[in-house]
Design an enzyme around this catalytic site. Structure first.
Site, PDB file in Angstrom:
ATOM      1  N   CYS A   1      -5.093  -2.169   7.329  1.00 14.11           N
ATOM      2  CA  CYS A   1      -5.352  -2.334   8.758  1.00 14.11           C
ATOM      3  C   CYS A   1      -5.928  -3.723   8.978  1.00 14.11           C
ATOM      4  O   CYS A   1      -6.221  -4.446   8.031  1.00 14.11           O
ATOM      5  CB  CYS A   1      -6.369  -1.306   9.226  1.00 14.11           C
TER       6      CYS A   1
ATOM      7  N   ARG B   1      -0.552  -6.534   9.828  1.00 13.14           N
ATOM      8  CA  ARG B   1      -1.252  -5.751   8.809  1.00 13.14           C
ATOM      9  C   ARG B   1      -1.146  -4.249   9.048  1.00 13.14           C
ATOM     10  O   ARG B   1      -1.455  -3.441   8.164  1.00 13.14           O
ATOM     11  CB  ARG B   1      -2.730  -6.144   8.788  1.00 13.14           C
TER      12      ARG B   1
ATOM     13  N   TRP C   1      -2.956   1.044  10.338  1.00 15.95           N
ATOM     14  CA  TRP C   1      -1.815   1.581   9.582  1.00 15.95           C
ATOM     15  C   TRP C   1      -2.324   2.898   9.018  1.00 15.95           C
ATOM     16  O   TRP C   1      -3.174   2.919   8.125  1.00 15.95           O
ATOM     17  CB  TRP C   1      -1.417   0.607   8.480  1.00 15.95           C
TER      18      TRP C   1
ATOM     19  N   ASN D   1     -11.227  -0.585   7.365  1.00 23.06           N
ATOM     20  CA  ASN D   1      -9.971  -0.775   6.637  1.00 23.06           C
ATOM     21  C   ASN D   1     -10.208  -0.250   5.219  1.00 23.06           C
ATOM     22  O   ASN D   1     -11.162  -0.676   4.574  1.00 23.06           O
ATOM     23  CB  ASN D   1      -9.633  -2.275   6.627  1.00 23.06           C
ATOM     24  N   GLY D   2      -9.384   0.666   4.754  1.00 22.03           N
ATOM     25  CA  GLY D   2      -9.568   1.215   3.406  1.00 22.03           C
ATOM     26  C   GLY D   2      -9.496   2.737   3.459  1.00 22.03           C
ATOM     27  O   GLY D   2      -8.988   3.316   4.428  1.00 22.03           O
TER      28      GLY D   2
ATOM     29  N   GLU E   1      16.230  -7.583  -4.857  1.00 19.35           N
ATOM     30  CA  GLU E   1      15.555  -8.154  -3.690  1.00 19.35           C
ATOM     31  C   GLU E   1      16.429  -8.024  -2.433  1.00 19.35           C
ATOM     32  O   GLU E   1      15.939  -7.695  -1.351  1.00 19.35           O
ATOM     33  CB  GLU E   1      15.201  -9.620  -3.986  1.00 19.35           C
TER      34      GLU E   1
ATOM     35  N   LYS F   1      15.318  -6.003   0.912  1.00 21.65           N
ATOM     36  CA  LYS F   1      15.260  -6.641   2.240  1.00 21.65           C
ATOM     37  C   LYS F   1      16.033  -5.801   3.245  1.00 21.65           C
ATOM     38  O   LYS F   1      15.556  -5.553   4.351  1.00 21.65           O
ATOM     39  CB  LYS F   1      15.852  -8.059   2.216  1.00 21.65           C
TER      40      LYS F   1
ATOM     41  N   GLU G   1      14.323  -2.402   4.018  1.00 24.74           N
ATOM     42  CA  GLU G   1      13.027  -2.568   4.652  1.00 24.74           C
ATOM     43  C   GLU G   1      13.121  -2.853   6.142  1.00 24.74           C
ATOM     44  O   GLU G   1      12.361  -2.300   6.936  1.00 24.74           O
ATOM     45  CB  GLU G   1      12.348  -3.738   3.933  1.00 24.74           C
TER      46      GLU G   1
ATOM     47  N   HIS H   1      27.946   3.376 -15.225  1.00 24.39           N
ATOM     48  CA  HIS H   1      27.185   4.480 -15.816  1.00 24.39           C
ATOM     49  C   HIS H   1      26.684   5.465 -14.760  1.00 24.39           C
ATOM     50  O   HIS H   1      25.779   6.241 -15.024  1.00 24.39           O
ATOM     51  CB  HIS H   1      26.010   3.919 -16.620  1.00 24.39           C
TER      52      HIS H   1
ATOM     53  N   LYS I   1       2.133  -5.305   6.123  1.00 18.51           N
ATOM     54  CA  LYS I   1       2.405  -6.517   5.341  1.00 18.51           C
ATOM     55  C   LYS I   1       1.834  -6.441   3.932  1.00 18.51           C
ATOM     56  O   LYS I   1       2.517  -6.701   2.968  1.00 18.51           O
ATOM     57  CB  LYS I   1       1.843  -7.722   6.092  1.00 18.51           C
TER      58      LYS I   1
END
Ligand code: M6R
Length: 612
Positions: free
Chosen positions: A2, A27, A78, A104-105, A485, A489, A492, A508, A607
């Protein structure tokens, strides 16, 4: 994670808080709120608390433009404990409504605290763990907010960055940190407190990064840092090098687009001052290890999460192939809980854009606890990982605001290319090869700029394939991490399912996914793996799967096989990761635009993730 912000000074607090929250929105962005001390401090009037589900824009609508008050705290959330709702948004208050807290936490023992506090008369209104902090401080409050917070900290198990205000203590904000970042901004007759410097850059560049276990108490003209036992701590005031422009969109439609197009400059910054032409080597000042110690390294291990882990995979490939040192990259979230063997002859790198990712931070601490040496590769100066690591490299990509990491990734790559060169030159890379490697590395920013010239072509491809529900991203060798990557992207920011795979592995199992509706994005190298990759492409074509190929310009064979061809400039295969990733970033970006997604703030994400 957050975002926290606090302001005390002569100006209208609500404006500065909401503007600061907007800066911190990356955030966390499911709900937000502020608490402002009313402007009649002597009367001890309660706080004005405004909270709203949704983004900062929703909160802004609720906050009266002329809301008086010169001291307050704010929060963008968040969610971890408790759903997304107005009531679960921070700040949380005590029964009297005079004390407000943002957090935050995660408070792990909040249920037992809640039970105890309810017996003492606390009335809980939200489903959050954070509300327990407000009631706990109120329980310990005897007219001194700092003392009450300190008395409470010993009862909290978990992680926190906390800021609180009390209506009876006008102009005072008290904060504490344990595992979640908190920075104090020292202004001219005003003070700020925030989760990171972006929230205060418009007001001051003089900052104090708080350490775990520290408590700050601030008034407009003064502040004091101490530990929970009230022992004073001499704070170090740092100067933030970032300019305000760096956190503006500067004419781009969103931060991700800006950050993709900034890469020629950000990679150049990562390399700047670090290329030693005379010795064909890299100059990395912050490693804090002697040449002898570096020479004695027998193995390298990289720990990281998400995109940073992908950079680590490329880095390890380079350590092995360029420097001939055995290397492996591991997900930090896995390492911590598997009782890792930490060898004294191994060197560890913790890679993190934010420098705050809990998984990476805790894995780093575990390695250090076992006697390992950990160097950080980080972007955010003053963040926790670089401060706790034994040395390291800042990648200097500048503030990365979009949740999807782009420019930080290529800057992390730059750091790994420099490190691999350093190690290689200590072992068996001769001077002339080092010089050539440096020349090639120096050319990368310009070649990335040329690759960005594919913008419109990639956009057209994105339009054609934006309805696909599944994508495969395939590469070999150094390009395998780039395939991972590319898939990350796309997932996300567009919410389209994508798998990144080693191209040789598809036979496979994953080849069963191939159909006319499942495009495969192939990264075709220009080295010994080219033919093998082309064979894999043909296997997909033979099964009716559309192929989008990224390959060196003028590759007629690839052009003939692929349905879509994205050319990149010719470069030694070793440096292709820098160029190959650019079209994948653009592809994800344009597909997300086609699907009308929120590119900078995709759903469910934040983020940097400061919870495990
Ligand atoms: O700040 P970090 O580099 O430690 O963050 C690690 C991951 O959370 C991050 O790379 C994440 O995967 C990105 N959103 C990917 O774009």
């Amino acid at each position: 994670m957050c975002g926290i912000v606090g302001y005390t000074g002569p100006r209208q607090a609500s404006r500065i808080l909401v503007e600061g929250l907007k800066r911190l929105e990356y955030r966390g962005y499911d709900s937000a709120g502020i608490a402002v001390q009313a402007d009649e401090p002597q009367t001890g009037a309660p706080l004005v608390v405004i909270k709203k589900k949704g983004k900062i824009a929703a909160l802004r609508q609720e906050v009266p433009k002329d809301l008086p008050g010169h001291c307050g705290i704010g929060h963008t959330r968040w969610a971890t404990h408790g759903g997304v709702s107005d009531v679960n948004a921070h700040p949380h208050t005590d029964n009297s409504g005079k004390l407000a807290v943002v957090h935050n936490g995660i408070i792990e023992n909040y249920l037992s605290l809640k039970e105890m506090l309810e017996k003492e008369g606390a009335v809980f209104r939200s489903e959050t763990d954070s509300e327990a902090i407000a009631h706990l401080i109120a329980y310990n409050y005897e007219g001194d907010l700092e003392a009450a917070l300190k008395a409470s900290l010993g009862h909290l198990k978990g992680t926190y960055g906390i800021a609180c205000v009390h209506a009876d203590e006008p102009g005072r904000i008290v904060g504490a940190r344990n595992g979640s970042p908190l920075v104090l901004g020292v202004g001219d007759g005003e003070m700020l407190l925030a989760s990171d410097v972006t929230a205060m850059l418009a007001h001051t560049k003089r900052v104090v990064y708080l350490n775990d276990g520290e408590v700050v108490s601030m008034l407009p003209h003064e502040f004091r840092v101490s530990d929970a036992e009230d022992r004073p701590i001499d704070p170090r005031i740092d100067h933030v090098a970032w300019e305000l422009d760096a956190i503006e969109k500067e004419g781009f439609s969103c931060y991700m687009e800006k950050e993709i197009f900034e890469q020629p400059e950000s990679i150049a910054r990562a390399l700047s001052g670090r290329l030693d032409g005379e010795y064909g080597c890299a100059k990395l000042g912050g490693l804090n290890l002697s040449k002898k110690e570096l020479h004695a390294v027998e193995r390298i291990r990289v720990i990281a999460a998400g995109t940073s882990w992908h950079a680590g995979l490329v880095g390890c490939h380079l350590f092995e192939t360029v420097a001939r040192i055995p290397a492996a990259a591991e997900l930090a979230s896995e390492l911590r809980y598997r009782n890792p063997v930490v060898e004294p002859s191994s060197l560890y790198f913790a890679v993190s854009q934010s420098g705050e990712t809990a998984d990476t931070l805790y894995a780093m601490r575990e390695i250090q606890r076992r006697g390992g040496t950990v160097l950080g590769i980080c972007n955010v100066v003053g963040s926790t990982i670089p401060r706790e690591s034994d040395g390291g490299v800042y990648v200097h990509s500048g503030p990365e605001i979009a949740v999807a990491s782009t420019k930080a990734f290529t800057s992390q790559l730059a750091a790994f290319y420099l490190l691999a060169l350093s190690f290689a030159r200590m072992h068996d890379m001769p001077h002339h090869e080092g010089t050539r490697y440096l020349e090639q590395l120096k050319a990368v920013p310009g070649l990335v700029r040329d690759t960005l010239g594919q913008r419109d072509h990639v956009q057209a491809i994105a339009k054609r394939y934006s309805k696909a529900q599944d994508f495969l991203f395939l590469g070999r060798g150094l390009l395998y991490p780039i395939a991972l990557e590319g898939a990350l992207k796309l997932k996300e920011i567009s919410y389209v399912h994508a798998e990144g795979y080693a191209a040789g592995e598809i036979k496979h199992g994953p080849i069963a996914l191939v159909s006319p509706d499942t495009p495969s994005v192939f990264l075709v190298p220009n080295d010994h793996l080219r033919e093998k990759t082309i064979s894999n492409m043909k296997e997909i074509k033979a099964r009716g799967g559309p192929v989008i190929a990224v390959a060196e310009q003028g590759d007629a064979e690839v052009m003939a096989i692929a349905d879509e061809y994205i050319p990149i400039p010719a470069v030694d295969s070793r440096f292709q990761p820098f160029l190959m990733v650019v079209p994948l970033q653009l592809l994800a970006y344009f597909i997300a635009l086609e699907l009308a997604r929120d590119v900078d703030q995709p759903r469910n994400l934040a983020k940097s993730v400061t919870v495990e």
